[in-house]
Design a protein around this motif. Structure first.
Motif, short mmCIF file in Angstrom:
data_model
loop_
_atom_site.label_atom_id
_atom_site.label_comp_id
_atom_site.label_asym_id
_atom_site.label_seq_id
_atom_site.Cartn_x
_atom_site.Cartn_y
_atom_site.Cartn_z
N LEU B 102 0.84 -1.21 0.00
CA LEU B 102 0.00 0.00 0.00
C LEU B 102 0.87 1.26 0.00
O LEU B 102 0.67 2.18 -0.80
CB LEU B 102 -0.91 0.00 1.22
N GLY B 105 2.71 1.76 -3.23
CA GLY B 105 1.81 2.29 -4.24
C GLY B 105 1.59 3.78 -4.07
O GLY B 105 1.70 4.56 -5.02
N LEU B 106 1.30 4.18 -2.83
CA LEU B 106 1.06 5.61 -2.56
C LEU B 106 2.31 6.44 -2.86
O LEU B 106 2.23 7.51 -3.46
CB LEU B 106 0.66 5.80 -1.09
N LEU B 109 2.86 6.81 -6.60
CA LEU B 109 1.86 7.74 -7.14
C LEU B 109 2.29 9.19 -6.87
O LEU B 109 2.33 10.03 -7.77
CB LEU B 109 0.51 7.44 -6.50
N GLY B 147 2.30 3.40 -9.54
CA GLY B 147 1.59 3.58 -8.27
C GLY B 147 0.14 3.15 -8.38
O GLY B 147 -0.37 2.44 -7.51
N LEU B 151 -1.69 0.10 -6.32
CA LEU B 151 -2.88 0.31 -5.49
C LEU B 151 -4.03 -0.59 -5.93
O LEU B 151 -4.75 -1.15 -5.09
CB LEU B 151 -3.32 1.78 -5.56
N TRP B 154 -3.23 -3.94 -4.85
CA TRP B 154 -3.32 -4.01 -3.40
C TRP B 154 -4.69 -4.47 -2.94
O TRP B 154 -4.83 -5.22 -1.99
CB TRP B 154 -2.99 -2.64 -2.80
N ARG B 155 -5.73 -4.03 -3.65
CA ARG B 155 -7.10 -4.46 -3.31
C ARG B 155 -7.20 -5.99 -3.27
O ARG B 155 -7.78 -6.56 -2.37
CB ARG B 155 -8.10 -3.94 -4.33
N TRP B 158 -5.11 -7.43 -0.37
CA TRP B 158 -5.80 -7.20 0.91
C TRP B 158 -6.92 -8.22 1.11
O TRP B 158 -7.04 -8.85 2.15
CB TRP B 158 -6.37 -5.78 0.92
#
Lengths: 108, 248
Positions: B102, B105-106, B109, B147, B151, B154-155, B158
């Motif tokens: 996460l 990714g952030l 970005l 990024g 993300l 990541w979904r 998760w």
């Protein structure tokens, strides 16, 4: 019909149902009692016995609006037992049928 | 006979015969009554069709249930304790990995946006290595898409973590119950069905990855052309190399 005899056959019937998919106890009881004359409560001791022998496993599955259902699932050993029991039963049934029909022919 | 009396008699008969898990067995019959009640069958009729409690108890007695001995059981439980600890470490590791992803990714970005659109402003706040504007824009866009991809991925990760934890937890619960000689209930979690929007999001995810690759490649090509050779990061004096343009 002799209950001891029927019990063995019912075990085979239960295995046969579970071969297709997982069933919960009540479902099996309903299905079998619709096809075979039996005390509906006898399905539960059979399920427990088969589970004790390692032919079935049990899992709980949450159901919307109700308590979790106890599902029964056939194990590898259960599958083997079903195959063997099926062959044995069909052979036996064929022999009995032939014998009984022989008797009828003698009469007629 | 009504339901309550029937169940009481069944429990009594089972206990008299020394059968294990009386509560489990009675609960199954209780559920049978519940299903019948939902269908509107009167209790007396259910009782009549179930069979006499004495007969049923005798059928349960005919089957000797297996129960692991005390010592064996203790050993199994100790083993499960170690297995359980290891399993939870694995679960924690997946969560830490997911959180790391996460932040990666952030970060990508944010870095991408800064590099592509705010270089002149941020160059006063942070060290941004020298590169021509075209390279900065392309590298920035590549980072931005990377990024976005992280993300979106990541979904999945998760959700995977949640499923993994549920699976491990369910298996352990089941194994512990079995070792204690109780029910063998595996808590199965039904696989969630793919939502209608999830396929679109999957396409989007791979599209974003493709955009990253395209921009990254374009950025390399443009940079090599601009710097007049490879490796351009040496030529531009990145990473502490003394290139001809060091300090520009």
């Amino acid at each position: 019909m002799n209950s001891q005899y029927k019990k063995g056959v019912l075990e085979l019937c239960v295995l046969s149902l579970l071969r297709r998919r997982d069933w919960y106890g009540y479902e099996i009881s309903e299905y079998l009692s619709r096809h075979i004359h039996l005390a509906e409560g006898t399905v539960y001791p059979i399920l427990r016995k088969l589970k004790g022998e390692g032919l079935l496993t049990v899992y709980l599955q949450e159901e919307s609006g109700g308590p979790p259902r106890k599902y029964y699932s056939l194990t590898g050993r259960g599958w083997e037992a079903y195959k063997a029991g099926r062959a044995e039963y069909l052979g036996f049934a064929r022999a009995v049928q032939a014998l009984l029909e022989e008797e009828e022919n003698e009469k007629g | 006979m009504k339901k309550d009396e029937y169940l009481k008699r069944l429990a009594g008969e089972l206990q008299r015969r020394g059968i294990k898990d009386v509560q489990d067995i009675v609960a199954e019959y209780q559920q049978h009554f519940a299903f019948k009640e939902a269908e509107g069958v009167p209790e007396e009729e259910v009782v009549a069709k179930l069979g006499a409690p004495e007969t049923l108890a005798a059928q349960f007695a005919a089957e000797p249930g297996r129960s692991p001995g005390g010592l064996k059981r203790a050993g199994a439980l100790a083993g499960l304790g170690i297995l359980g600890a290891l399993s939870w470490i694995a679960v924690a590791a997946t969560w830490i990995g997911a959180i790391g992803l996460l932040f990666a990714g952030l970060g990508s970005l944010l870095g991408g946006v800064v590099l592509a659109f705010g270089r002149e402003f941020f160059i006063q706040l942070a060290h941004i290595p020298y590169m021509p504007a075209a390279s900065a824009l392309l590298f920035g866009l590549a980072l931005l898409f990377l990024g976005l991809f992280l993300l979106l991925a990541w979904r999945h990760v998760w959700r995977g973590c949640i499923r993994f934890q549920a699976m491990i937890g369910g298996r352990l619960k089941n194994a512990i119950a079995a070792a204690r000689g109780r029910t063998e209930a595996v808590f199965h979690s039904r696989r969630p069905q793919a939502a209608a929007g999830s396929r679109l999001r999957n396409h989007l995810m791979w599209g974003v990855l493709a955009a990253f690759l395209v921009f990254a490649l374009a950025a390399m090509v443009v940079s090599v052309k601009n710097a007049g050779g490879m490796p351009f990061w040496h030529i531009w004096g990145w990473f502490g190399y003394d290139g001809p343009l060091k300090g520009v």
